[in-house]
Design a protein around this motif. Structure first.
Motif, PDB file in Angstrom:
ATOM      1  N   ARG A   1      -3.302  40.303  -7.266  1.00 46.24           N
ATOM      2  CA  ARG A   1      -3.937  39.514  -6.209  1.00 46.24           C
ATOM      3  C   ARG A   1      -2.980  39.372  -5.024  1.00 46.24           C
ATOM      4  N   HIS A   2      -1.699  39.213  -5.341  1.00 46.49           N
ATOM      5  CA  HIS A   2      -0.715  39.074  -4.273  1.00 46.49           C
ATOM      6  C   HIS A   2      -0.603  40.360  -3.442  1.00 46.49           C
TER       7      HIS A   2
ATOM      8  N   ALA B   1      -3.278  40.175  -1.025  1.00 48.99           N
ATOM      9  CA  ALA B   1      -3.005  39.114  -0.054  1.00 48.99           C
ATOM     10  C   ALA B   1      -1.981  39.576   0.986  1.00 48.99           C
TER      11      ALA B   1
ATOM     12  N   GLY C   1      -3.665  41.935   3.250  1.00 48.07           N
ATOM     13  CA  GLY C   1      -4.726  41.314   4.036  1.00 48.07           C
ATOM     14  C   GLY C   1      -4.190  40.464   5.168  1.00 48.07           C
ATOM     15  N   ASN C   2      -3.121  39.737   4.911  1.00 48.63           N
ATOM     16  CA  ASN C   2      -2.530  38.882   5.938  1.00 48.63           C
ATOM     17  C   ASN C   2      -1.161  38.422   5.429  1.00 48.63           C
TER      18      ASN C   2
ATOM     19  N   GLU D   1       1.424  37.080   6.837  1.00 50.36           N
ATOM     20  CA  GLU D   1       1.861  35.752   7.278  1.00 50.36           C
ATOM     21  C   GLU D   1       1.221  34.673   6.417  1.00 50.36           C
ATOM     22  N   ALA D   2      -0.086  34.815   6.231  1.00 47.86           N
ATOM     23  CA  ALA D   2      -0.804  33.827   5.437  1.00 47.86           C
ATOM     24  C   ALA D   2      -0.296  33.847   3.998  1.00 47.86           C
ATOM     25  N   ALA D   3      -0.003  35.051   3.499  1.00 48.77           N
ATOM     26  CA  ALA D   3       0.503  35.145   2.134  1.00 48.77           C
ATOM     27  C   ALA D   3       1.810  34.382   2.012  1.00 48.77           C
ATOM     28  N   SER D   4       2.686  34.567   2.970  1.00 47.78           N
ATOM     29  CA  SER D   4       3.974  33.884   2.929  1.00 47.78           C
ATOM     30  C   SER D   4       3.785  32.368   2.947  1.00 47.78           C
ATOM     31  N   LEU D   5       2.917  31.875   3.848  1.00 44.92           N
ATOM     32  CA  LEU D   5       2.704  30.430   3.923  1.00 44.92           C
ATOM     33  C   LEU D   5       1.965  29.902   2.700  1.00 44.92           C
ATOM     34  N   SER D   6       1.343  30.803   1.919  1.00 40.30           N
ATOM     35  CA  SER D   6       0.680  30.371   0.697  1.00 40.30           C
ATOM     36  C   SER D   6       1.633  30.388  -0.490  1.00 40.30           C
ATOM     37  N   GLY D   7       2.883  30.714  -0.232  1.00 42.74           N
ATOM     38  CA  GLY D   7       3.869  30.706  -1.307  1.00 42.74           C
ATOM     39  C   GLY D   7       4.027  32.036  -2.018  1.00 42.74           C
ATOM     40  N   VAL D   8       3.405  33.086  -1.504  1.00 43.05           N
ATOM     41  CA  VAL D   8       3.600  34.415  -2.088  1.00 43.05           C
ATOM     42  C   VAL D   8       4.949  34.946  -1.606  1.00 43.05           C
ATOM     43  N   ARG D   9       5.747  35.473  -2.537  1.00 39.50           N
ATOM     44  CA  ARG D   9       7.035  36.052  -2.134  1.00 39.50           C
ATOM     45  C   ARG D   9       6.774  37.479  -1.670  1.00 39.50           C
TER      46      ARG D   9
ATOM     47  N   SER E   1       7.428  29.377  -0.513  1.00 41.90           N
ATOM     48  CA  SER E   1       7.172  29.295  -1.948  1.00 41.90           C
ATOM     49  C   SER E   1       8.142  28.307  -2.599  1.00 41.90           C
TER      50      SER E   1
ATOM     51  N   LEU F   1       6.669  24.861  -1.739  1.00 43.80           N
ATOM     52  CA  LEU F   1       5.502  24.561  -2.574  1.00 43.80           C
ATOM     53  C   LEU F   1       5.925  24.196  -3.991  1.00 43.80           C
TER      54      LEU F   1
ATOM     55  N   ARG G   1      -2.673  33.002  10.527  1.00 46.02           N
ATOM     56  CA  ARG G   1      -1.675  32.779   9.485  1.00 46.02           C
ATOM     57  C   ARG G   1      -2.229  32.019   8.298  1.00 46.02           C
TER      58      ARG G   1
ATOM     59  N   PHE H   1      -7.322  34.922   4.430  1.00 44.34           N
ATOM     60  CA  PHE H   1      -7.382  36.332   4.090  1.00 44.34           C
ATOM     61  C   PHE H   1      -8.830  36.742   4.316  1.00 44.34           C
TER      62      PHE H   1
END
Lengths: 301, 505
Positions: free
Chosen positions: A177-178, A181, A184-185, A187-195, B333, B336, B350, B353
């Motif tokens: 999923r990451h 992500a 797909g985006n 920046e958004a992934a990073s702000l969602s806590g994805v490394r 991360s 969070l 930002r 998705f």
């Protein structure tokens, strides 16, 4: 309006149509020998495409896979020629691919060099290394058991395993999923806590592993370590993934699409051969088909 | 106090009449009249979202109004034709520079209207550019690439570009937003020189002291309508702020009577140069602290700095305390994992998705919560997502549809929901109601109120004064990268907050 489920797997309907047309217009297509050949010839393209799917969905590109095929092949062949057991040599070949992929990912994420440039450089380096390693010679005299790897059954099983595992990882794990992500985006992934960096590095290691495995399969089929093996395979793999519906901008694509794409291109090659189309015309036809696929895809989104 | 009549002798260069524009059923500009005389600087003022940008875009032809007309020097102008309006003499200098860094100063000035037929007439370009700067009394090397110029000089190139086709009106849209203070004075001198040459000037700026030093007349917009249009003579800054803010706090806000706990999160002298200079802010359990300020005051930058997502950073200082323990977050991360969540203001860029489903957008931050050894439990994922969607009032026909198909309000609620799957202890929401309809807005307020009652510490970054006053238990005001006021609920009024945000103290 075409239902989504059909649209998403459009490549299989196109592939089926392609097969039906060839079966109806040629005598040679629907024979077990020919179909077995198609399967064996395209197993490695498909394996490369599986790894490339991860990379492309994550929004990157890996131009080094063709050269990894060459390097992993000569490494495996050389080790066996020196008496290393087949299993160990195969493992070393695959691991060399993982290592090159890891290096790609490291340079890209830590030193912030675009994937295109990193893997373009690695394409040259790995190919050069394959030539240097063998002094540009072909390594022969491999054990017979090694050839079994590229038999129709073994190649099919290997391919099935690669795609099964890839599907599970991509669709059923957090990591998969990451990958979507990040493509797909990011920046958004990073702000969602994805490394994000870690995901990208792993994606290149997966692509490297697939390329290493494909290198072993190619060496087995040639029954030799040939430093030129796999030239331009990266382009076939990218074409397969894109024809299979993935977006080069990332975030979209499927592993089954890549499988369908690989065999669509493979069957097309086979059909052009059956019709005795000259190699030059074949190139032009393949290019045109890729363009048409890309245009159809644009009009859909 | 209207002095427009006194100036009747001088010529009206630009006049807009009855300009009206709505986007998707929302009227953003309603029957707006605007007149600019030759040799006058007219300030155009209003809160964020009052309609200033829309008005400017109509004047420059970037958008077509639904109704109204535009006259330049008495002539009816075509609407929505940027090229014609520019050639007729309406020049504009935007807040965001529109220069091409690797082209020379002269090439930038003539970009899109290069003299000469087949080949550019470089000599003509050069000499016209040199002439333009001589008129402005400025020394700039017109052959230098724009990249090599200081920001203040790049701005002057923008001005020269606006003037080059015999402009009669120049529109300045927040021209000083990115200028360091010493350059502002020099820039204002250039504007005065343009006024002396008889140009009509429309000037927007959030810095009131600057407006008072340069403008002759002003027009104030609020909610898309002109609420005041008069001479600056006899007008005080207090008057202007009252006109701009105007509204009463309506009942759309929940009644707050918080029970405050210990301080959960605190920033002490926090800095991340160049954008975050000095930030002191703290938030208690159950408290909603609003961070107010103008666009560009460094509020979002500070929040990104907290969670380790600000780039670039040249120097760092100060401390973050979580439960009185010093912490640093290397990445979102990390933050969070420690229970500090940030919900971005930039939903499209930002936040979301767009290709993924509503469900996947909600669960992306917390996949580990329903994964066993990395394998996602899809049933648990689905039930969690629908629970969150219900709690956040996300209205979607299916959670499997792509999130891009939802309305702005529902997208925002889903984005907020993403960070509530694993409830954080500190929730930083950045402009949570921007571009959100009234109904969803009230739901978001109710949700934030509910979360704070459950003990969450909430930092609400907002440019909407009504929202700040309506929601906050305490208001911290930022200006130019610094926190400048910390106002308890009783003292926070639209006037005190706006003053702190705009005035030099």
């Amino acid at each position: 309006m075409i239902p989504r489920s059909i649209e998403r797997h459009a490549i299989f309907f196109v592939l089926l149509l392609e097969c039906v047309v060839l079966a109806a217009t040629t005598d040679g297509f629907l024979t077990s020998t020919n179909l077995g050949n198609v399967l064996r010839q395209n197993a490695f393209t498909a394996v490369l495409a599986a790894g490339m799917t991860f990379v492309i969905i994550s929004g990157a590109i890996d131009l080094s896979v063709g050269s990894i095929v060459g390097f992993a092949g000569v490494l495996t062949a050389d080790l066996m020629a020196r008496g290393v057991p087949v299993g160990l040599a195969v493992g070393a070949g695959i691991l060399s691919g993982v290592a090159i992929g890891a290096l790609n990912g490291f340079v890209m994420t830590r030193l912030r060099v675009p994937a295109f440039v990193v893997t373009l450089a690695m394409m040259l380096i790995a190919r050069g290394a394959a030539f240097k390693y063998t002094d540009a010679r072909t390594i022969t005299g491999l054990p017979e058991s090694f050839q079994l790897l590229s038999s129709g059954v073994a190649a099919t099983l290997t391919m099935a395993a690669v795609f099964g595992i890839s599907w599970a990882v991509l669709m059923r794990t957090a990591f998969g999923r990451h990958v979507y992500a990040v493509g797909g985006n990011a920046e958004a992934a990073s702000l969602s806590g994805v490394r994000v960096g870690r995901v990208q590095r792993r994606v290149f290691m997966i692509s490297g592993a697939c390329a290493g495995l494909a290198g072993v399969l190619v060496a087995s089929r040639l029954n030799a370590g040939y430093p030129r093996a796999g030239e331009f395979y990266e382009l076939d793999a990218i074409a397969a993934v894109v024809v299979g519906g993935a977006s080069l901008f990332g975030g979209r694509g499927s592993i089954w699409g890549a499988l369908g794409g690989a065999f669509f291109v493979g069957v097309l090659n086979n059909g052009l051969n059956l019709f005795r189309v000259s190699p030059y015309d074949q190139l032009m036809v393949k290019g045109a088909v890729l363009l048409i696929a890309a245009c159809l895809d644009r009009s859909r989104h | 106090m209207r002095r427009d009549c006194l100036r009747r002798a001088s010529e009206t260069v630009l006049a807009g009449r009855g300009l009206t524009k709505s986007f998707g059923g929302v009227t953003v500009l309603h029957d707006v009249d605007l007149r600019i005389q030759a040799g006058e600087v007219r300030a155009l003022l209003g809160e964020n979202g009052a309609g200033k940008s829309t008005l400017i875009k109509i004047l420059t032809g970037a958008i077509v109004p639904d109704r109204g007309e535009l006259h330049l020097a008495g002539q009816l102008m075509p609407l929505g034709d940027a090229r014609r309006l520019r050639d007729a003499g309406i020049g504009v200098v935007y807040q965001e520079f529109t220069l091409v860094p690797d082209l020379s100063v002269a090439e930038n000035i003539f970009l899109g209207r290069e003299p000469g037929r087949l080949l550019m007439d470089r000599a003509a370009m050069r000499s016209a550019a040199v002439g333009a700067f001589r008129d402005l009394d400025i020394a700039i090397d017109v052959d230098a690439p724009v990249r090599s110029l200081r920001i203040a000089h790049q701005q002057l190139v923008e001005i020269a570009r606006a003037l080059i086709s015999d402009a009669r009106v120049v529109i300045f849209d927040e021209p000083t937003a990115s200028l360091p203070p010493p350059d502002v004075a020099r820039f204002l001198a250039v504007v005065r020189r343009l006024r002396e040459r008889g140009l009509g000037i429309l000037y927007t700026s959030h810095r009131l002291e600057e407006v008072f030093s340069i403008a002759d007349t002003l027009t104030v917009l609020r909610d898309g309508s002109v609420v005041e249009s008069c001479s600056m003579a006899g007008v005080s800054q207090r008057d202007v702020i009252r006109w701009m803010v105007g509204r009463d706090v309506s009942e759309e806000f929940p009644v707050r009577n918080p029970t405050l706990g210990d301080v959960v999160f605190e920033a002490r002298a926090f800095s991340r140069l160049p954008r975050v200079q000095h930030v002191d802010v703290s938030v208690r359990r159950g408290e909603i602290v609003a961070v107010a300020g103008l666009v560009g005051a460094g509020r979002s930058a500070a929040a990104l700095g907290f969670i380790g997502a600000l780039r670039p950073v040249h120097a760092r200082g100060g401390q973050l305390l979580l439960d009185r323990r010093i912490v640093t977050f290397a990445s979102p991360s990390d933050a969070l994992a420690e229970g500090v969540a940030y919900v971005t203001e930039d939903r499209k860029g930002r936040g979301l998705f767009p290709l993924m489903s509503v469900e996947a957008n909600i669960t992306i931050s917390s996949l580990a919560a329903f994964a066993r050894r990395n394998w996602i439990d899809r049933r648990l994922e689905r039930s969690t997502a629908s629970e969150i969607a219900r709690a956040c009032c996300v209205r979607a026909s299916s959670l499997l549809q792509p999130i891009a198909t939802l309305s702005g309000g529902n997208q925002q609620k889903a984005l907020l929901g993403r960070y509530l799957v694993k409830p954080p202890r500190v929730l930083i929401v950045d402009e949570p109601t921007r571009g959100v309809d009234v109904g969803a807005r009230a739901e978001i307020y109710a949700l934030l109120d509910h979360l704070s009652r459950e003990g969450m510490a909430i930092i609400l970054i907002s440019s909407d004064l009504t929202e700040v006053i309506g929601m906050a238990d305490r208001v911290v005001v930022m200006r130019q990268g610094r926190t400048v006021r910390d106002l308890p609920r009783g003292e926070a009024t639209a006037e005190t907050v706006m003053s702190a945000a705009t005035l030099q103290s």
